[in-house]
Write an enzyme that holds these catalytic residues in place. Structure first.
Site, PDB file in Angstrom:
ATOM      1  N   TRP A 130       0.854  -1.191   0.000  1.00  0.00           N
ATOM      2  CA  TRP A 130       0.000   0.000   0.000  1.00  0.00           C
ATOM      3  C   TRP A 130       0.890   1.241   0.000  1.00  0.00           C
ATOM      4  O   TRP A 130       1.871   1.304   0.758  1.00  0.00           O
ATOM      5  CB  TRP A 130      -0.896  -0.052   1.244  1.00  0.00           C
ATOM      6  CG  TRP A 130      -1.749   1.161   1.453  1.00  0.00           C
ATOM      7  CD1 TRP A 130      -2.579   1.747   0.535  1.00  0.00           C
ATOM      8  CD2 TRP A 130      -1.876   1.929   2.643  1.00  0.00           C
ATOM      9  NE1 TRP A 130      -3.214   2.826   1.092  1.00  0.00           N
ATOM     10  CE2 TRP A 130      -2.798   2.952   2.380  1.00  0.00           C
ATOM     11  CE3 TRP A 130      -1.308   1.840   3.904  1.00  0.00           C
ATOM     12  CZ2 TRP A 130      -3.155   3.897   3.346  1.00  0.00           C
ATOM     13  CZ3 TRP A 130      -1.669   2.772   4.858  1.00  0.00           C
ATOM     14  CH2 TRP A 130      -2.590   3.786   4.570  1.00  0.00           C
ATOM     15  N   ASP A 211      -1.161  -5.814   9.142  1.00  0.00           N
ATOM     16  CA  ASP A 211      -2.065  -4.696   8.869  1.00  0.00           C
ATOM     17  C   ASP A 211      -3.346  -5.302   8.314  1.00  0.00           C
ATOM     18  O   ASP A 211      -3.328  -5.947   7.267  1.00  0.00           O
ATOM     19  CB  ASP A 211      -1.407  -3.764   7.819  1.00  0.00           C
ATOM     20  CG  ASP A 211      -2.291  -2.559   7.514  1.00  0.00           C
ATOM     21  OD1 ASP A 211      -3.319  -2.377   8.195  1.00  0.00           O
ATOM     22  OD2 ASP A 211      -1.933  -1.796   6.589  1.00  0.00           O
ATOM     23  N   LYS A 246     -13.199   0.569   6.258  1.00  0.00           N
ATOM     24  CA  LYS A 246     -13.904  -0.135   5.171  1.00  0.00           C
ATOM     25  C   LYS A 246     -15.019  -1.024   5.704  1.00  0.00           C
ATOM     26  O   LYS A 246     -16.116  -1.015   5.185  1.00  0.00           O
ATOM     27  CB  LYS A 246     -12.940  -0.998   4.351  1.00  0.00           C
ATOM     28  CG  LYS A 246     -11.519  -0.489   4.270  1.00  0.00           C
ATOM     29  CD  LYS A 246     -11.346   0.647   3.300  1.00  0.00           C
ATOM     30  CE  LYS A 246      -9.976   1.279   3.527  1.00  0.00           C
ATOM     31  NZ  LYS A 246      -9.544   2.172   2.504  1.00  0.00           N
TER      32      LYS A 246
HETATM   33  C1  LMR Z   1      -6.628   3.083  -0.381  1.00  0.00           C
HETATM   34  O1  LMR Z   1      -5.716   2.261  -0.367  1.00  0.00           O
HETATM   35  O2  LMR Z   1      -7.058   3.590  -1.416  1.00  0.00           O
HETATM   36  C2  LMR Z   1      -7.291   3.473   0.923  1.00  0.00           C
HETATM   37  O3  LMR Z   1      -6.763   2.733   1.967  1.00  0.00           O
HETATM   38  C3  LMR Z   1      -7.293   4.922   1.162  1.00  0.00           C
HETATM   39  C4  LMR Z   1      -5.972   5.475   1.558  1.00  0.00           C
HETATM   40  O4  LMR Z   1      -5.896   6.117   2.604  1.00  0.00           O
HETATM   41  O5  LMR Z   1      -4.999   5.300   0.831  1.00  0.00           O
END
Ligand code: LMR
Length: 396
Positions: A130, A211, A246
């Site tokens: 991420w 996570d 979410k």
């Molecule tokens: C995402 O991955 O799009 C979400 O978790 C929002 C974010 O804060 O990045």
């Protein structure tokens, strides 16, 4: 002092919100930021959460501080949701918990806590991970490295490569794992992979940091944490960052927890004071509101059932959108195998197209996704599927 400052580029994910909003194309499609949307493209407040909010508004009679740990019932409820009400680790009081401002707050407090523990720790994140993991963790003063994870040719986890890297790690390493619904790829670890990771953690001495932001949006509330629960049952120490953005739709309320599992109850008590101290030095304490709502939902039988049903129907809808998208793509005879779309889990799929193709989708068709070609499947709906599949055919 500020003369030399230049504006920073937009955040790779949050920047898509503004770009999409400003696009005047009536056919525009937002597959960017990971938020669940219904058939009309709206991110509604879950009914169970609305009812909890009403109840909370009618009963809350003070806004005084609630203490550094946050809403106790909420934190305890999340511990049980993730680790299981019958977890022997919980029964032995080996898990300390803290309410945090979202999953980001949990990751950041957890990282700062780790950096206080030991100098020279390295956090290993999946390649890819991420987008915000790296800034969040490195801002806490920890080194970051990547372990192999996603195989672009199979669009699945390359566990042999990941495992080979884990076999090189030791007690100065932390391994960040996505509990379920891997962000950005949607490619999840199997239960056998979790078993192997637990074995490696014990043998090599690294600490797992899980996570988990999508529990219930993959295969089910319990199924999605099977691996995490197994890991927790096998290792002495680990960290878990959870988010209610979410699966309770509480995005802007910034609601999460940091859980730290340790060897015994007295260590857990000590750690609780440590993580509270990290929070105090940053933002004092978490906003309480979201925690109150989740506490109500988790501890009222009828509301809890309603929430579970709502969450389940969201997950079912995302799965059917995956099937529908694949069907539309296959109908168009696009010269690329997209069958992985229905094998991946949760809200995201990595289309595996180039950055140029992503740009063309944005510039020529007003279809927004992350540069990596991650799409938020939950941003699709039956009205836009043909449009998206046609656009894909045009650029791939
Ligand atoms: C995402 O991955 O799009 C979400 O978790 C929002 C974010 O804060 O990045």
């Amino acid at each position: 002092m500020f003369d030399q400052l230049n504006a920073l580029p937009a955040d790779p994910l949050l920047g898509l919100i503004g770009a999409f909003r400003e696009d005047s194309n009536p056919d525009k499609v937002d597959l960017g930021v990971g938020v669940y949307k219904d058939e009309t493209g709206h991110t509604a407040i879950m009914t169970s959460i609305q009812k909890a909010a009403k109840r909370h508004m009618e009963t809350e009679n003070s806004k005084t501080y609630i203490g550094p740990g946050g809403v106790v019932g909420f934190v305890e409820g999340i511990k049980q949701l993730v680790l299981g009400a019958d977890s022997s680790i919980l029964m032995d009081s080996r898990v300390s918990g803290l309410q945090t401002p979202g999953g980001c707050g949990a990751l950041r407090v957890g990282s700062e806590f780790l950096s206080r523990m030991k100098e020279d720790l390295t956090v290993w994140v999946s390649d890819p991970t991420w987008a915000n993991h790296i800034p969040l963790i490195s801002a806490a003063g920890l080194k970051i490295k990547t372990y192999p994870y996603f195989d672009n040719t199979t669009s699945a986890v390359n566990f042999d490569a990941m495992d080979a890297k884990l076999a090189e790690l030791g007690p100065s390493d932390i391994v960040l794992l996505h509990g379920c619904c891997h962000n950005p790829t949607g490619a999840d670890l199997s239960f056998e992979h979790w078993q192997r990771i637990a074995e490696r953690a014990n043998k090599q001495g690294f600490i797992p940091f899980v996570d988990i932001a999508y529990q219930g949006l993959g295969d089910g509330i319990i199924e999605d944490v099977k691996g995490v629960r197994y890991l927790s049952s096998q290792v002495e120490e680990m960290l878990i960052a959870t988010s209610c953005s979410k699966n309770y739709g509480l995005y802007r309320e910034r609601t999460g927890t940091l859980l730290v599992q340790t060897k015994n109850a007295s260590q857990a008590k000590a750690i609780e004071t440590q993580i509270q101290d990290v929070a105090r030095a940053n933002y004092s304490m978490s906003p309480a509101y979201g925690g109150f709502l989740v506490d109500i939902v988790l501890h009222d039988a009828a509301l809890r059932t309603e929430w579970e049903n709502e969450l389940n129907s969201m997950a079912v809808r995302v799965k059917s959108l995956r099937r529908n998208l694949l069907e539309k793509i296959e109908q168009r005879g696009i010269n690329k195998d997209f069958s992985f779309i229905t094998q991946q889990k949760g809200m995201f799929t990595y289309l595996g197209i180039t950055k140029e193709q992503v740009q063309r989708l944005r510039n020529e068709f007003s279809i927004y996704m992350a540069d990596s070609s991650r799409i938020n499947v939950a941003g699709l709906n039956t009205h836009c599927l043909d449009y998206v599949a046609d656009a894909l055919k045009a650029v791939v």
